[in-house]
Design a protein around this motif. Structure first.
Motif, PDB file in Angstrom:
ATOM      1  N   SER A   5       0.830  -1.209   0.000  1.00  0.00           N
ATOM      2  CA  SER A   5       0.000   0.000   0.000  1.00  0.00           C
ATOM      3  C   SER A   5       0.863   1.258   0.000  1.00  0.00           C
ATOM      4  N   GLU A   6       2.031   1.199   0.666  1.00  0.00           N
ATOM      5  CA  GLU A   6       2.927   2.349   0.684  1.00  0.00           C
ATOM      6  C   GLU A   6       3.556   2.585  -0.681  1.00  0.00           C
ATOM      7  N   ILE A   7       3.832   1.505  -1.400  1.00  0.00           N
ATOM      8  CA  ILE A   7       4.395   1.652  -2.745  1.00  0.00           C
ATOM      9  C   ILE A   7       3.378   2.285  -3.669  1.00  0.00           C
ATOM     10  N   LYS A   8       2.120   1.855  -3.586  1.00  0.00           N
ATOM     11  CA  LYS A   8       1.063   2.408  -4.440  1.00  0.00           C
ATOM     12  C   LYS A   8       0.850   3.895  -4.173  1.00  0.00           C
ATOM     13  N   ASP A   9       1.037   4.312  -2.933  1.00  0.00           N
ATOM     14  CA  ASP A   9       0.798   5.706  -2.566  1.00  0.00           C
ATOM     15  C   ASP A   9       1.922   6.642  -2.990  1.00  0.00           C
ATOM     16  N   GLN A  10       3.064   6.089  -3.367  1.00  0.00           N
ATOM     17  CA  GLN A  10       4.180   6.939  -3.762  1.00  0.00           C
ATOM     18  C   GLN A  10       3.939   7.480  -5.160  1.00  0.00           C
ATOM     19  N   PRO A  11       4.185   8.769  -5.374  1.00  0.00           N
ATOM     20  CA  PRO A  11       3.962   9.336  -6.709  1.00  0.00           C
ATOM     21  C   PRO A  11       4.981   8.808  -7.716  1.00  0.00           C
ATOM     22  N   VAL A  12       4.546   8.636  -8.936  1.00  0.00           N
ATOM     23  CA  VAL A  12       5.422   8.207 -10.015  1.00  0.00           C
ATOM     24  C   VAL A  12       6.162   9.437 -10.526  1.00  0.00           C
ATOM     25  N   LYS A  13       7.472   9.331 -10.603  1.00  0.00           N
ATOM     26  CA  LYS A  13       8.286  10.447 -11.088  1.00  0.00           C
ATOM     27  C   LYS A  13       8.736  10.128 -12.505  1.00  0.00           C
ATOM     28  N   PRO A  14       8.093  10.725 -13.495  1.00  0.00           N
ATOM     29  CA  PRO A  14       8.491  10.428 -14.880  1.00  0.00           C
ATOM     30  C   PRO A  14       9.868  11.019 -15.189  1.00  0.00           C
ATOM     31  N   TYR A  15      10.604  10.306 -16.006  1.00  0.00           N
ATOM     32  CA  TYR A  15      11.907  10.787 -16.431  1.00  0.00           C
ATOM     33  C   TYR A  15      11.766  11.482 -17.766  1.00  0.00           C
ATOM     34  N   LYS A  16      12.536  12.520 -17.954  1.00  0.00           N
ATOM     35  CA  LYS A  16      12.525  13.256 -19.213  1.00  0.00           C
ATOM     36  C   LYS A  16      13.711  12.827 -20.053  1.00  0.00           C
ATOM     37  N   LEU A  17      13.533  12.862 -21.351  1.00  0.00           N
ATOM     38  CA  LEU A  17      14.577  12.491 -22.282  1.00  0.00           C
ATOM     39  C   LEU A  17      15.831  13.319 -22.012  1.00  0.00           C
ATOM     40  N   GLY A  18      16.967  12.653 -21.906  1.00  0.00           N
ATOM     41  CA  GLY A  18      18.226  13.340 -21.673  1.00  0.00           C
ATOM     42  C   GLY A  18      18.574  13.526 -20.207  1.00  0.00           C
ATOM     43  N   LYS A  19      17.637  13.270 -19.306  1.00  0.00           N
ATOM     44  CA  LYS A  19      17.894  13.418 -17.880  1.00  0.00           C
ATOM     45  C   LYS A  19      18.601  12.156 -17.369  1.00  0.00           C
ATOM     46  N   PRO A  20      19.708  12.300 -16.639  1.00  0.00           N
ATOM     47  CA  PRO A  20      20.403  11.106 -16.127  1.00  0.00           C
ATOM     48  C   PRO A  20      19.535  10.355 -15.123  1.00  0.00           C
ATOM     49  N   ILE A  21      19.472   9.045 -15.271  1.00  0.00           N
ATOM     50  CA  ILE A  21      18.662   8.249 -14.351  1.00  0.00           C
ATOM     51  C   ILE A  21      19.526   7.369 -13.456  1.00  0.00           C
ATOM     52  N   PHE A  22      20.829   7.345 -13.696  1.00  0.00           N
ATOM     53  CA  PHE A  22      21.733   6.557 -12.876  1.00  0.00           C
ATOM     54  C   PHE A  22      22.607   7.488 -12.065  1.00  0.00           C
ATOM     55  N   THR A  23      23.000   7.054 -10.896  1.00  0.00           N
ATOM     56  CA  THR A  23      23.851   7.836 -10.022  1.00  0.00           C
ATOM     57  C   THR A  23      25.133   7.053  -9.754  1.00  0.00           C
ATOM     58  N   MET A  24      26.267   7.731  -9.826  1.00  0.00           N
ATOM     59  CA  MET A  24      27.533   7.080  -9.543  1.00  0.00           C
ATOM     60  C   MET A  24      27.661   6.874  -8.041  1.00  0.00           C
ATOM     61  N   HIS A  25      27.921   5.634  -7.665  1.00  0.00           N
ATOM     62  CA  HIS A  25      28.071   5.300  -6.255  1.00  0.00           C
ATOM     63  C   HIS A  25      29.521   5.100  -5.864  1.00  0.00           C
ATOM     64  N   HIS A  26      30.357   4.785  -6.856  1.00  0.00           N
ATOM     65  CA  HIS A  26      31.747   4.455  -6.547  1.00  0.00           C
ATOM     66  C   HIS A  26      32.596   4.759  -7.777  1.00  0.00           C
ATOM     67  N   GLN A  27      33.777   5.270  -7.549  1.00  0.00           N
ATOM     68  CA  GLN A  27      34.712   5.534  -8.634  1.00  0.00           C
ATOM     69  C   GLN A  27      36.082   5.024  -8.218  1.00  0.00           C
ATOM     70  N   THR A  28      36.742   4.334  -9.137  1.00  0.00           N
ATOM     71  CA  THR A  28      38.050   3.759  -8.848  1.00  0.00           C
ATOM     72  C   THR A  28      39.051   4.259  -9.867  1.00  0.00           C
ATOM     73  N   ASP A  29      40.186   4.730  -9.417  1.00  0.00           N
ATOM     74  CA  ASP A  29      41.252   5.162 -10.311  1.00  0.00           C
ATOM     75  C   ASP A  29      42.186   3.983 -10.538  1.00  0.00           C
ATOM     76  N   LEU A  30      42.170   3.456 -11.760  1.00  0.00           N
ATOM     77  CA  LEU A  30      42.999   2.300 -12.102  1.00  0.00           C
ATOM     78  C   LEU A  30      44.237   2.691 -12.901  1.00  0.00           C
TER      79      LEU A  30
END
Length: 169
Positions: A5-30
């Motif tokens: 029921s809590e999931i259903k109550d959450q608003p859907v956030k539409p993504y717009k073309l060109g908007k980043p949908i992934f977030t960098m969580h970790h970066q490694t310098d190799l």
């Protein structure tokens, strides 16, 4: 705990073309592992255990390291590796530059297991794994290959000459 029921109550956030949908969580310098320009990384695959297998084209090597950048090992290869895909927890399939071969490597034991040359496979194309089968580009087709036998088990005709394959699961 989140209820349905809590999931259903959450608003859907539409993504717009060109908007980043992934977030960098970790970066490694190799850089220290690959070298400044000397390694020339063309492809990387992350194994299920989190290790990275990196194609070092100019060094003719597969570099295997942890996500924190610590080197685990490397495998010298005969050709110039440019594309890699995970086959299972310990095996990768590698395409060499300008070659019609697929080479299978055990990254735990640093062994070349075998080479397969499926008929109709084009040079200079990538490789991926879907449903425990290898997928490569053919002439106006995609070739589905059994990695154990090297046989083409399915050919999917296309209206064009595919140049690259990428798989997500």
């Amino acid at each position: 705990m989140l209820h349905i029921s809590e999931i259903k109550d959450q608003p859907v956030k539409p993504y717009k073309l060109g908007k980043p949908i992934f977030t960098m969580h970790h970066q490694t310098d190799l850089t220290s592992k690959v070298g400044d320009g000397g390694g020339y990384v063309l492809d990387i695959v992350m194994m299920d255990d989190g290790r990275l297998v990196i194609c070092l084209l100019r060094k003719r090597r597969l570099l295997i390291c942890n996500t924190d950048g610590s080197q685990v090992d490397s495998i010298d290869v005969q050709g110039r590796p440019y594309c890699v895909t995970a086959v299972n927890n310990s095996t990768v399939a590698v395409r060499q530059l300008d070659s019609k071969w697929i080479e299978m490597y055990d990254i735990n034991n640093k062994l070349k297991l075998k080479s397969i040359s499926p008929p109709g496979m084009r040079s200079f194309v990538g490789i991926t794994t879907i449903n425990n089968k290898l997928v490569v580009c053919g002439n106006n087709s995609l070739l589905i290959i059994d990695h154990q036998t090297g046989e083409v088990v399915q050919t999917i005709k296309t209206d064009c000459r595919p140049g690259q394959v990428t798989g997500f699961w």
